[in-house]
Design a protein around this motif. Structure first.
Motif, short mmCIF file in Angstrom:
data_model
loop_
_atom_site.label_atom_id
_atom_site.label_comp_id
_atom_site.label_asym_id
_atom_site.label_seq_id
_atom_site.Cartn_x
_atom_site.Cartn_y
_atom_site.Cartn_z
N LEU A 41 0.83 -1.21 0.00
CA LEU A 41 0.00 0.00 0.00
C LEU A 41 0.86 1.26 0.00
O LEU A 41 1.81 1.37 0.78
N ILE A 42 0.50 2.19 -0.87
CA ILE A 42 1.13 3.51 -0.91
C ILE A 42 0.01 4.54 -1.05
O ILE A 42 -0.84 4.42 -1.92
N ALA A 43 0.02 5.54 -0.18
CA ALA A 43 -1.04 6.54 -0.20
C ALA A 43 -0.46 7.93 -0.39
O ALA A 43 0.68 8.21 -0.03
N VAL A 44 -1.28 8.80 -0.95
CA VAL A 44 -0.94 10.21 -1.09
C VAL A 44 -1.84 10.99 -0.14
O VAL A 44 -3.07 10.84 -0.17
N PHE A 45 -1.23 11.79 0.73
CA PHE A 45 -1.96 12.59 1.70
C PHE A 45 -1.70 14.07 1.47
O PHE A 45 -0.67 14.46 0.92
N LYS A 46 -2.63 14.88 1.94
CA LYS A 46 -2.45 16.32 1.91
C LYS A 46 -1.66 16.76 3.13
O LYS A 46 -1.90 16.29 4.24
N THR A 47 -0.72 17.67 2.93
CA THR A 47 0.10 18.15 4.04
C THR A 47 -0.71 19.06 4.96
O THR A 47 -1.73 19.62 4.57
N LYS A 48 -0.23 19.18 6.18
CA LYS A 48 -0.71 20.21 7.11
C LYS A 48 0.46 21.17 7.36
O LYS A 48 1.61 20.73 7.42
N GLU A 49 0.15 22.43 7.52
CA GLU A 49 1.20 23.40 7.80
C GLU A 49 1.67 23.25 9.25
O GLU A 49 0.87 23.46 10.17
N PRO A 50 2.94 22.88 9.47
CA PRO A 50 3.41 22.70 10.85
C PRO A 50 3.80 24.03 11.51
O PRO A 50 4.95 24.28 11.85
N ASN A 51 2.81 24.90 11.68
CA ASN A 51 3.03 26.23 12.25
C ASN A 51 2.80 26.22 13.75
O ASN A 51 1.99 25.45 14.27
N LEU A 52 3.47 27.13 14.44
CA LEU A 52 3.26 27.27 15.88
C LEU A 52 1.81 27.60 16.20
O LEU A 52 1.25 27.11 17.18
N GLU A 53 1.18 28.40 15.35
CA GLU A 53 -0.20 28.83 15.59
C GLU A 53 -1.18 27.65 15.58
O GLU A 53 -2.25 27.71 16.18
N ASN A 54 -0.81 26.59 14.87
CA ASN A 54 -1.71 25.44 14.74
C ASN A 54 -1.61 24.45 15.90
O ASN A 54 -2.38 23.49 15.96
N LEU A 55 -0.68 24.66 16.82
CA LEU A 55 -0.48 23.70 17.91
C LEU A 55 -1.62 23.72 18.92
O LEU A 55 -1.97 22.69 19.49
N GLN A 56 -2.15 24.90 19.18
CA GLN A 56 -3.25 25.07 20.13
C GLN A 56 -2.92 24.48 21.50
O GLN A 56 -3.70 23.71 22.08
N LEU A 57 -1.76 24.87 22.03
CA LEU A 57 -1.39 24.46 23.38
C LEU A 57 -2.02 25.42 24.39
O LEU A 57 -2.14 26.61 24.13
#
Length: 267
Positions: free
Chosen positions: A97-113
């Protein structure tokens, strides 16, 4: 009936190879490749959106596909020959199996800590080797750290070697990439104490109190941490070494430090 591709010269296969091999293609298309059942399932569980799925019927029968995709959206599914799969596969023994996924932007704002939580964060400055990054992500997952922050990154997060060496840890951790300056400001805004693994003005790591919100910061084996981290740390920490070699693999050092923090917190 699934679409079938039998020629390695098919444009779709050439595109997959480009996504595997070239960071700029991954960034341009906002897509990346994931290989293997476990990693694909972890990506789906981590709310990554799958767009395409390629399978080799000899290794993964078509009737098992629907069970894999119980969660997530429905991708375009294509059957490929074993020759094509062997050309695409990074690992020698995978499940077809090989899949293609959409990336997510690894930004600090997206962490929601949450500032009110007792945070435990692992920070790595300028790690270059995908294998080390993967090992750091596995360590963070094992310790259930709140986030992994990569300062001054040297490679993109969706490099296939990182995904492979992390065994899917790319999908199980909260991850952000930013400059050292930005990450320091972010940690201070969250009132997180910064413990920088550095030789200068350091304290034995077992003498440090990690029970409050803490960021454990490690650098490369070759150059260590930049002066900016040392200037802004709450306390520099060191792992005493008794042998003749004065360096330790960064992922091993991170594991020692982060599990000391977990021990102090009662796991």
């Amino acid at each position: 009936m699934f679409k079938q591709i039998s020629s390695p010269q098919n444009p779709a296969i050439k595109r997959l190879l480009q996504l595997q091999e070239k960071s700029r293609n991954r960034k341009k298309e906002g897509l990346f490749i994931v290989e293997g059942i476990r990693e694909i399932q972890l990506a789906l569980k981590g709310d990554f959106q799958i767009s395409e799925l390629f399978f080799c019927d000899e290794l993964h029968p078509a009737e098992q596909i629907s069970g894999l995709l119980k969660i997530g959206n429905k991708p375009e599914i294509t059957e490929i020959s074993s020759d094509i799969y062997n050309k695409l596969a990074y690992r020698g023994s995978t499940e077809g199996l090989i899949a293609v996924f959409k990336t997510k932007e690894p930004n600090l704002e997206n962490l929601q800590l949450n500032k009110n939580d007792n945070l435990l964060i692992l920070v790595a400055e300028a790690p270059e080797k995908p294998g080390n990054i993967g090992a750091l992500l596995r360590t963070s997952d094992a310790a259930k750290a709140d986030a992994v922050l990569i300062a001054n990154p040297k490679t993109d997060l969706y490099n296939p070697n990182i995904i492979r060496s992390s065994v899917g840890g790319v999908f199980t951790n909260k991850i952000a990439m930013a400059s050292t300056t930005e990450i320091i400001a972010y940690l201070k805004d969250l009132d997180v104490a910064i413990y920088a693994a550095a030789l200068q003005a350091s304290k034995n790591y077992v003498e440090v109190d990690f029970t409050g919100s803490s960021a454990i910061v490690v650098g490369t084996e070759a150059t260590g941490l930049s002066e900016e981290w040392r200037r802004n740390s709450t306390q520099n920490i060191i792992i005493p070494m008794q042998g003749e070699i004065d360096s330790m693999n960064v992922s091993v050092a991170a594991g020692i430090l982060i599990f000391e923090a977990k021990r102090q917190r009662g796991f």
